[in-house]
Every structure is written in C-alpha cells, then in structure tokens.
Design a protein around this motif. Structure first.
Motif, short mmCIF file in Angstrom:
data_model
loop_
_atom_site.label_atom_id
_atom_site.label_comp_id
_atom_site.label_asym_id
_atom_site.label_seq_id
_atom_site.Cartn_x
_atom_site.Cartn_y
_atom_site.Cartn_z
N ARG A 258 0.64 -1.33 0.05
CA ARG A 258 0.01 0.00 0.00
C ARG A 258 0.97 1.29 -0.09
O ARG A 258 1.83 1.27 0.60
N PRO A 259 0.31 2.25 -0.74
CA PRO A 259 1.17 3.63 -0.74
C PRO A 259 1.32 4.13 0.99
O PRO A 259 0.20 3.87 1.83
N TRP A 260 2.16 4.65 1.42
CA TRP A 260 2.40 4.78 2.76
C TRP A 260 2.00 6.39 2.84
O TRP A 260 2.49 7.20 2.05
N MET A 324 -5.80 6.11 -2.07
CA MET A 324 -4.47 5.90 -2.19
C MET A 324 -4.03 4.57 -2.74
O MET A 324 -3.20 4.33 -3.67
N SER A 325 -4.63 3.36 -2.26
CA SER A 325 -4.10 2.03 -2.60
C SER A 325 -4.57 1.82 -4.11
O SER A 325 -3.86 0.82 -4.64
N ILE A 329 2.46 2.42 -7.12
CA ILE A 329 3.43 2.94 -6.45
C ILE A 329 4.26 3.54 -7.39
O ILE A 329 4.70 2.96 -8.47
N MET A 350 3.25 8.61 -4.38
CA MET A 350 2.45 7.35 -3.87
C MET A 350 3.89 6.17 -3.65
O MET A 350 4.37 5.90 -4.51
N ILE A 351 4.25 6.31 -2.46
CA ILE A 351 5.39 5.63 -2.15
C ILE A 351 5.36 4.26 -1.09
O ILE A 351 4.59 4.22 -0.51
#
Length: 457
Positions: A258-260, A324-325, A329, A350-351
């Motif tokens: 998942r993006p952090w 975001m998910s 990434i 999105m990292i």
C-alpha cells in the motif's frame, strides 16, 4: 401486454453512460437475465481450500501439566473452507477472498462445467481480504472484464454469482444500495465497500458482483446479519482495488504494497467542522505527520484537512487509504485540502513504506538462549508488515520463535531492555543474553502495557 413490456424495458435499462445493452427481441425480454448469466457464469468458480494446522495444548507452557499432557500436544487438524472466485484473464488469474484461501496448503478450483484445476496463491492480503490465484496449466479460460467501480451509481441493477452453502452455483439479483461504505464489513476486512441488497450468503465469499453488461464491479466479501443469513445488506470489494491487486501480482509481488501516508487522522464531524471554520463536515483532519511522510514533503502540516484524492471526496481514513491504494506505487495523487481556511492542492508521491532507519534484522541462532527470536528496528516498512500504525523507534519482535513464545513474547512486542540494560539495536538483545547469568529478565511493551518476563536458563 404493451404496458408490461415497457415496464420491463425500463427496469432493464441503465444510465446511458453505462452503454447498457437493451433487449433486442421478445425472446430476450421473456428470458430476463438468462442471456447475461449464461455469458458471465462460466467465469465464476467454486473454490475448495484445505490447510493443516497444529493444535497446541493449552497446557504447553505449564511446567507440571505439560508433562502430563505431552501426548496430546501438536495434533494436526485439517481446516476446510468453501468459497467462490472469479476468473479475470485468459491464462487463469482468479480473484477470491483471503479468508477463503489464506494460508491454504491445497486449493482446488472447480468451474461450472466441472473442470478442475489446482491453484496457487500469487498474492494475498488479510486486511483487504483479497487474494489473487493462478490456475495451473490453464489456457483459453472464460473470464470477466473489470469495470471501473468509480463509475458505479446507487440504484444500478446488479447480479451476485457464487456458491452459497455449497449447493452449487447460484445467481441473485438486486441493486447497488450504497457506496463508500467503510468500517462496516465483518471479519478482518477493513476499508471501502460497495453495498448491495442482492442476497449474499456463506459460500458467496469471493464471488462476482456484476453489472447488467456482465462486467465485474466488485468481489462479494461479507454481510451484516443477526441470523447468519442474508438480510439485504451485503458488501463487495470494489473492482478498482482488485485491478491494483492483479497488477502487483503480475509484477511478482507476493504481498500487497500500500502507498504509505505516514500520518494519523480522523473524520471531520460537525463539531470539528465548526471549530475549523469549514462550511460543512467532511474530510480527514491530519492529527500527526511522520517527518518523512510524502504529505509532509508536499507541504501539508498537522491541522490541515484532506478533502479529496484525485477528485474523489474522502470522509474517513479508510476512504483515503482506499483512494491511495488504487494508485500505483511510484505514481502521484492530486490531493485537495484546506489549510488555515484556504483551499489548496498538492501532488503527493505514492511511495512504499520506507526502510528508514534500516531495520537491522537479526535472528538468534540455535546456540543462543532464545533460539529463533527475530528482531528488527522499528521503521515504516516493519510496521506495515506487522499491520501496526504509528511511528516511533524501538526494537520490535518479528517472530518470537519457539523459545520466545514459551516465555510469553509475541509478534509486535517492543523489547525495552535485558537484565535492566537498555536495548538500542536488534543485535544488543543477543549480546546481553549471552552475558546474562542463570536468571534473565526482559522488559517489553505490548501496546500500552509494560511487561516484565522472567525465566531461568
């Protein structure tokens, strides 16, 4: 007769933008959903999953009863589960629920034409309750196309296809009765769901929720019920998230990344809205930001209110995480927010959760006091692996090992010290244990509870 035909046509019709296929003749009208089911049903499969687990005796850690009941320990038990799945590609990519196939050692997939395939889990995620499978030696498979779930509207006709109660493939109809449902599903699944009144029962899990053009809009996952049967409130995981899972599986990922965000937040209710000077309740108030959060890098600060992600409104942290998910990434998301009463926008990267500081993971060897104990330094990547939120520092237990479990350590515990000496790095634990005498004391933190574990070597 003419009136009845007109009414049926109006029911079968959907919004013009959905490119609805109108029945072409009297035969199709009289068949109802039969042509649609005939086309879509072959891509919905039954899944039989099996896993073997060791049953641990409740007396295993008791020094007296352990010897008395040692012959009754570690007896293997077989857990069987039944569910549904949806074929999404010509080469046999299948989506189902994690609670159907998670940790399974043997997965058998049966098509409605009675063909059987062995399947392997490519990627699974307990929190999202999704799993991507690959059928062995599969080709030219029937499959469903994905529709962007963001185009779904409340009131659309839908069909739920699955294998409820193991009776065989069954189709039920209903409408989309709600969108953006978050925090309402049962079990381990958390996030954002499509709500439907199409009957969903045990065994439907992992089955298809399709529109009247036969496109997949969601994966059926759970219901709200008091009796155990369907009461008309069912939930499906949106196809947008399914597409992201399939993409990561094809890229070789075995765990969903998942993006952090690197933040903690809360929904903005009416009271908060008045205090913040907003026109109406809505959005997510940023309570705290990690120093290296991509939101902090983009200029957001605690006290700002995130209103939307890529043009879609967000009103809960779960909605924000979902939005975001569904982004890849390495991509950027357009964030709309309010800061000090002013509307602003920012591009946020999105990292993946970063390995900062380095985890320095160590596992104690067979010659160590607590053989198999695996430790690491807390960082965002480690917390994501453990399903924990927050930030901070410390030395965390990734796996207690057999010896660590016997003294009471659990996955996710923070090790504070050994024999009264502070632990600053994962390697310190082994060194301090080697220098200890016959008696050992480990200070740990589990959630907000401080623990003192004492044992003799």
């Amino acid at each position: 007769m003419f009136l009845r035909v007109c009414l049926l046509l109006s029911v079968l019709a959907a919004p013009l933008w959905a490119e609805t296929r109108i029945p072409q003749n009297q035969g199709e009208i009289s068949l109802g959903f039969a042509p649609l089911v005939k086309e879509a049903a072959p891509a919905v499969v039954n899944i039989y999953a099996r896993r073997v687990v060791e049953q641990r005796s409740p007396f295993a850690d008791d020094p007296f009863f352990n010897n008395l009941f040692r012959d009754f320990q570690k007896r293997p038990r077989v857990h069987n589960s039944l569910g549904s799945g949806v074929i999404l590609s010509n080469d046999g990519i299948v989506v189902s629920n994690y609670h159907v196939v998670g940790m399974a050692t043997d997965i058998r997939v049966v098509l409605n034409d009675r063909r059987e395939y062995v399947a392997d889990v490519m990627l699974g995620d307990e929190e999202a309750d999704l799993a991507i499978l690959k059928l062995r030696d599969a080709e030219n498979m029937p499959h469903l196309s994905l529709r962007d779930s963001d185009t779904v509207e409340v009131g659309e006709l839908v069909l739920a296809i699955g294998n409820p109660f193991g009776v065989g493939q069954t189709v039920s109809s209903g409408i989309v009765s709600g969108l953006a449902r978050s925090g309402t599903a049962t079990g381990n699944a958390r996030g954002y769901f499509i709500q439907t009144d199409a009957p969903i029962n045990p065994g439907n899990s992992g089955g298809a929720l399709i529109d009247i053009n036969g496109r997949l809009i969601g994966v059926n996952t759970s219901i709200l019920t008091r009796s155990g049967g369907s009461n008309g409130i069912g939930f499906a995981i949106p196809s947008a998230l399914v597409a992201t899972f399939v993409g990561q599986a094809r890229d070789g990922k075995d765990q969903f990344i998942r993006p952090w965000a690197g933040m903690t937040g809360q929904p903005v209710d009416a009271d908060l809205s008045d205090g913040l000077g907003l026109k109406a309740p809505g959005g997510v108030l940023i309570a705290d930001l990690h120093p290296i959060s991509p939101f902090a890098t983009a200029g957001l600060v605690p006290g700002d209110v995130v209103l939307g992600v890529d043009g879609e409104p967000v009103n809960t942290p779960a909605e924000m995480l979902f939005r975001m998910s569904v982004r890849s990434i390495g991509a950027y998301a357009q964030i709309s927010y309010v800061s000090k009463g002013r509307a602003k926008e920012a591009e946020v990267a999105m990292i993946a959760p970063p390995e900062n500081p380095p985890r320095g993971q160590v596992t104690l060897s067979s010659r160590e006091v607590l053989e198999g104990l695996t430790l690491a330094r807390v960082n965002p990547a480690v917390l994501a692996e453990l399903g924990l939120s927050g930030d901070g520092d410390g030395i965390i237990v990734l796996s207690p090992g057999r010896s660590g479990a016997k003294i009471g350590l659990k996955r996710g515990d923070l090790i504070l010290g050994v024999n009264g000496k502070e632990v600053k790095a994962p390697s310190d634990v082994g060194q301090l244990l080697r220098k200890s005498g016959r008696r050992v004391r480990i200070d740990a933190l589990r959630g907000n509870r401080r623990l003192t574990l004492k044992f003799r070597i």
